[in-house]
Design a protein around this motif. Structure first.
Motif, PDB file in Angstrom:
ATOM      1  N   SER A  35       0.826  -1.204   0.000  1.00 37.56           N
ATOM      2  CA  SER A  35       0.000   0.000   0.000  1.00 37.56           C
ATOM      3  C   SER A  35       0.859   1.252   0.000  1.00 37.56           C
ATOM      4  CB  SER A  35      -0.866   0.047   1.256  1.00 37.56           C
ATOM      5  OG  SER A  35      -1.676  -1.084   1.322  1.00 37.56           O
ATOM      6  N   VAL A  36       0.385   2.242  -0.726  1.00 36.84           N
ATOM      7  CA  VAL A  36       1.021   3.553  -0.696  1.00 36.84           C
ATOM      8  C   VAL A  36       0.735   4.177   0.677  1.00 36.84           C
ATOM      9  CG1 VAL A  36       0.980   5.855  -1.738  1.00 36.84           C
ATOM     10  CG2 VAL A  36       0.856   3.830  -3.183  1.00 36.84           C
ATOM     11  N   ILE A  37       1.737   4.858   1.231  1.00 33.29           N
ATOM     12  CA  ILE A  37       1.589   5.421   2.581  1.00 33.29           C
ATOM     13  C   ILE A  37       1.422   6.938   2.505  1.00 33.29           C
ATOM     14  CG2 ILE A  37       2.704   5.683   4.835  1.00 33.29           C
ATOM     15  CD1 ILE A  37       4.393   3.131   3.861  1.00 33.29           C
ATOM     16  N   TYR A  38       0.333   7.406   3.099  1.00 32.43           N
ATOM     17  CA  TYR A  38       0.035   8.842   3.126  1.00 32.43           C
ATOM     18  C   TYR A  38       0.252   9.330   4.550  1.00 32.43           C
ATOM     19  CZ  TYR A  38      -2.246   7.393  -1.145  1.00 32.43           C
ATOM     20  OH  TYR A  38      -2.497   6.849  -2.384  1.00 32.43           O
ATOM     21  N   LYS A  39       1.047  10.393   4.701  1.00 29.60           N
ATOM     22  CA  LYS A  39       1.373  10.881   6.037  1.00 29.60           C
ATOM     23  C   LYS A  39       1.321  12.394   6.085  1.00 29.60           C
ATOM     24  CE  LYS A  39       4.906   7.700   7.600  1.00 29.60           C
ATOM     25  NZ  LYS A  39       6.363   7.670   7.553  1.00 29.60           N
ATOM     26  N   VAL A  40       0.866  12.907   7.219  1.00 29.74           N
ATOM     27  CA  VAL A  40       0.998  14.334   7.481  1.00 29.74           C
ATOM     28  C   VAL A  40       2.253  14.476   8.337  1.00 29.74           C
ATOM     29  CG1 VAL A  40      -0.049  16.381   8.515  1.00 29.74           C
ATOM     30  CG2 VAL A  40      -1.497  14.669   7.410  1.00 29.74           C
ATOM     31  N   LEU A  63       0.193  22.553   5.850  1.00 30.78           N
ATOM     32  CA  LEU A  63       0.610  21.181   6.143  1.00 30.78           C
ATOM     33  C   LEU A  63       1.709  20.729   5.195  1.00 30.78           C
ATOM     34  CD1 LEU A  63      -2.924  19.520   6.395  1.00 30.78           C
ATOM     35  CD2 LEU A  63      -1.546  20.380   8.274  1.00 30.78           C
ATOM     36  N   ASN A  64       2.503  19.804   5.699  1.00 25.78           N
ATOM     37  CA  ASN A  64       3.413  19.059   4.837  1.00 25.78           C
ATOM     38  C   ASN A  64       2.973  17.607   4.869  1.00 25.78           C
ATOM     39  OD1 ASN A  64       4.924  21.295   4.315  1.00 25.78           O
ATOM     40  ND2 ASN A  64       6.745  20.618   5.408  1.00 25.78           N
ATOM     41  N   MET A  65       2.856  17.028   3.688  1.00 25.03           N
ATOM     42  CA  MET A  65       2.475  15.618   3.608  1.00 25.03           C
ATOM     43  C   MET A  65       3.468  14.881   2.729  1.00 25.03           C
ATOM     44  SD  MET A  65      -1.544  15.664   2.754  1.00 25.03           S
ATOM     45  CE  MET A  65      -1.490  13.888   2.936  1.00 25.03           C
ATOM     46  N   THR A  66       3.568  13.572   2.958  1.00 28.11           N
ATOM     47  CA  THR A  66       4.334  12.757   2.019  1.00 28.11           C
ATOM     48  C   THR A  66       3.455  11.620   1.504  1.00 28.11           C
ATOM     49  OG1 THR A  66       5.188  11.376   3.792  1.00 28.11           O
ATOM     50  CG2 THR A  66       6.594  13.179   3.059  1.00 28.11           C
ATOM     51  N   PHE A 108       6.744  11.629  -2.571  1.00 26.20           N
ATOM     52  CA  PHE A 108       6.423  12.947  -3.103  1.00 26.20           C
ATOM     53  C   PHE A 108       5.903  13.808  -1.958  1.00 26.20           C
ATOM     54  CE2 PHE A 108       3.964  16.107  -5.422  1.00 26.20           C
ATOM     55  CZ  PHE A 108       4.792  16.365  -6.506  1.00 26.20           C
ATOM     56  N   VAL A 109       6.275  15.073  -1.943  1.00 31.26           N
ATOM     57  CA  VAL A 109       5.860  15.973  -0.867  1.00 31.26           C
ATOM     58  C   VAL A 109       4.724  16.871  -1.343  1.00 31.26           C
ATOM     59  CG1 VAL A 109       6.588  17.863   0.644  1.00 31.26           C
ATOM     60  CG2 VAL A 109       8.148  15.956   0.196  1.00 31.26           C
ATOM     61  N   LEU A 110       3.672  16.961  -0.541  1.00 30.44           N
ATOM     62  CA  LEU A 110       2.545  17.847  -0.838  1.00 30.44           C
ATOM     63  C   LEU A 110       2.466  18.905   0.255  1.00 30.44           C
ATOM     64  CD1 LEU A 110      -0.178  15.146  -1.574  1.00 30.44           C
ATOM     65  CD2 LEU A 110       1.034  16.516  -3.265  1.00 30.44           C
ATOM     66  N   THR A 111       2.045  20.102  -0.118  1.00 30.34           N
ATOM     67  CA  THR A 111       1.938  21.163   0.888  1.00 30.34           C
ATOM     68  C   THR A 111       0.592  21.879   0.781  1.00 30.34           C
ATOM     69  OG1 THR A 111       3.025  22.677  -0.643  1.00 30.34           O
ATOM     70  CG2 THR A 111       4.428  21.605   0.970  1.00 30.34           C
ATOM     71  N   PRO A 112      -0.487  21.189   1.175  1.00 31.07           N
ATOM     72  CA  PRO A 112      -1.785  21.860   1.135  1.00 31.07           C
ATOM     73  C   PRO A 112      -1.872  22.950   2.208  1.00 31.07           C
ATOM     74  CG  PRO A 112      -2.004  19.690   2.139  1.00 31.07           C
ATOM     75  CD  PRO A 112      -0.584  19.819   1.684  1.00 31.07           C
ATOM     76  N   SER A 113      -2.561  24.029   1.875  1.00 35.47           N
ATOM     77  CA  SER A 113      -2.753  25.048   2.904  1.00 35.47           C
ATOM     78  C   SER A 113      -4.191  25.553   2.872  1.00 35.47           C
ATOM     79  CB  SER A 113      -1.751  26.184   2.724  1.00 35.47           C
ATOM     80  OG  SER A 113      -1.982  26.836   1.519  1.00 35.47           O
ATOM     81  N   SER A 181       4.219  13.229  13.478  1.00 31.96           N
ATOM     82  CA  SER A 181       3.895  12.740  12.146  1.00 31.96           C
ATOM     83  C   SER A 181       2.764  11.700  12.225  1.00 31.96           C
ATOM     84  CB  SER A 181       5.149  12.112  11.537  1.00 31.96           C
ATOM     85  OG  SER A 181       4.877  11.658  10.253  1.00 31.96           O
ATOM     86  N   THR A 182       1.767  11.841  11.344  1.00 30.91           N
ATOM     87  CA  THR A 182       0.569  11.018  11.435  1.00 30.91           C
ATOM     88  C   THR A 182       0.280  10.299  10.134  1.00 30.91           C
ATOM     89  OG1 THR A 182      -0.370  12.685  12.881  1.00 30.91           O
ATOM     90  CG2 THR A 182      -1.903  11.086  11.963  1.00 30.91           C
ATOM     91  N   LYS A 183       0.044   9.009  10.223  1.00 27.99           N
ATOM     92  CA  LYS A 183      -0.320   8.226   9.052  1.00 27.99           C
ATOM     93  C   LYS A 183      -1.830   8.333   8.800  1.00 27.99           C
ATOM     94  CE  LYS A 183       0.382   3.671   7.567  1.00 27.99           C
ATOM     95  NZ  LYS A 183       0.705   2.290   7.914  1.00 27.99           N
ATOM     96  N   CYS A 184      -2.219   8.408   7.549  1.00 32.42           N
ATOM     97  CA  CYS A 184      -3.643   8.498   7.222  1.00 32.42           C
ATOM     98  C   CYS A 184      -4.204   7.094   6.984  1.00 32.42           C
ATOM     99  CB  CYS A 184      -3.828   9.332   5.965  1.00 32.42           C
ATOM    100  SG  CYS A 184      -3.018  10.943   6.060  1.00 32.42           S
TER     101      CYS A 184
END
Ligand SMILES: *[C@@H]1O[C@H](CO)[C@@H](O)[C@H](O)[C@H]1NC(C)=O
Ligand SMILES: *[C@@H]1O[C@H](CO)[C@@H](O)[C@H](O)[C@H]1NC(C)=O
Ligand SMILES: *[C@@H]1O[C@H](CO)[C@@H](O)[C@H](O)[C@H]1NC(C)=O
Ligand SMILES: *[C@@H]1O[C@H](CO)[C@@H](O)[C@H](O)[C@H]1NC(C)=O
Ligand SMILES: *[C@@H]1O[C@H](CO)[C@@H](O)[C@H](O)[C@H]1NC(C)=O
Ligand SMILES: *[C@@H]1O[C@H](CO)[C@@H](O)[C@H](O)[C@H]1NC(C)=O
Length: 187
Positions: A35-40, A63-66, A108-113, A181-184
């Motif tokens: 599984s792909v891992i989504y984290k904040v 936020l920073n997410m990976t 990959f890094v995501l930065t939603p705001s 750091s939190t896993k979704c």
């Protein structure tokens, strides 16, 4: 004559068996088995103000997410990636992210705001709790579509995830506590 047919059948069965075994092995080997891992990974809340007079929360959250792809062979392509921040079951706002690709064994890094103000309905208890809080429970909901390929076969999926975390309100650019750091999880 009968013996000959029988022998042919045997060979056919063995060949078919070997073929399907190999096919199964190849598909398994080249499938996205992990599984792909989504984290904040980081959060900064520089404004979270409740104005009781008009039931409005003014917020500024970044936020920073990976997105981590542990698979050996498959690249994941994301489209319509929508992040929604919410507080006490009430959506604050959406952040639509540009399409992106996460290569095999890569991240990959995501930065939603999220920034703005939102009319909310809070009970009296929630309001007084809010007044005393320096740390807030935020739920980030993720809605997205992705595709990947197994060999030449393209597979499309749609998924919803939710990430539950606490963010300390930072004053003067400094936050009181370190962010965990939190896993979704699948929602
Ligand atoms: C996110 O990552 C960037 C770059 O690594 C960093 O400057 C920033 O402080 C991080 N945190 C947030 C909440 O944006
Ligand atoms: C939040 O509201 C209080 C009064 O309710 C005000 O003093 C303060 O400046 C506000 N902070 C921000 C960041 O808007
Ligand atoms: C709510 O009240 C605050 C403080 O008076 C103001 O800054 C804000 O614009 C108001 N929001 C709405 C939606 O009226
Ligand atoms: C929200 O925070 C970002 C940095 O975290 C800042 O650049 C921006 O000016 C802030 N917006 C408001 C309305 O405070
Ligand atoms: C936010 O995203 C969700 C899920 O894609 C969608 O149902 C909702 O309409 C969006 N809201 C806004 C304000 O764009
Ligand atoms: C909230 O803060 C007020 C003072 O600002 C205090 O009297 C009250 O006991 C606090 N409530 C809780 C639940 O901590």
């Amino acid at each position: 004559m009968l013996k000959k047919i029988c022998c042919c059948c045997c060979i056919l069965v063995v060949v078919l068996g070997a073929l399907s075994g190999t096919g199964w092995f190849v598909i398994r080997q080249f499938s996205p088995s992990k599984s792909v891992i989504y984290k904040v990974t980081d959060a900064s809340l520089t404004r979270f103000n409740l104005t009781a007079a008009n039931n409005t929360i003014q917020y500024n959250l970044s936020l920073n997410m990976t997105v981590e792809n542990p698979n050996k062979w498959n690249d994941f392509h994301y489209e319509n990636f929508e992040a929604v921040a919410s507080y006490k079951n009430q959506d604050l706002s959406n952040s639509s992210l540009a399409p992106f690709r996460v290569g095999h064994k890569n991240s990959f890094v995501l930065t939603p705001s999220f920034e703005g103000q939102r009319l909310v309905a809070l009970s009296n208890d929630e309001v007084s709790n809010f007044r005393n809080s320096t740390v807030f429970d935020i739920v980030l909901k993720l809605y997205f579509k992705y595709w990947t390929k197994i060999g030449a076969v393209k597979i499309n999926k749609e998924l919803q995830m939710a990430c539950y975390f606490e963010v300390p309100l930072s004053s003067g650019g400094k936050s009181a506590e370190k962010f965990d750091s939190t896993k979704c999880d699948k929602a």
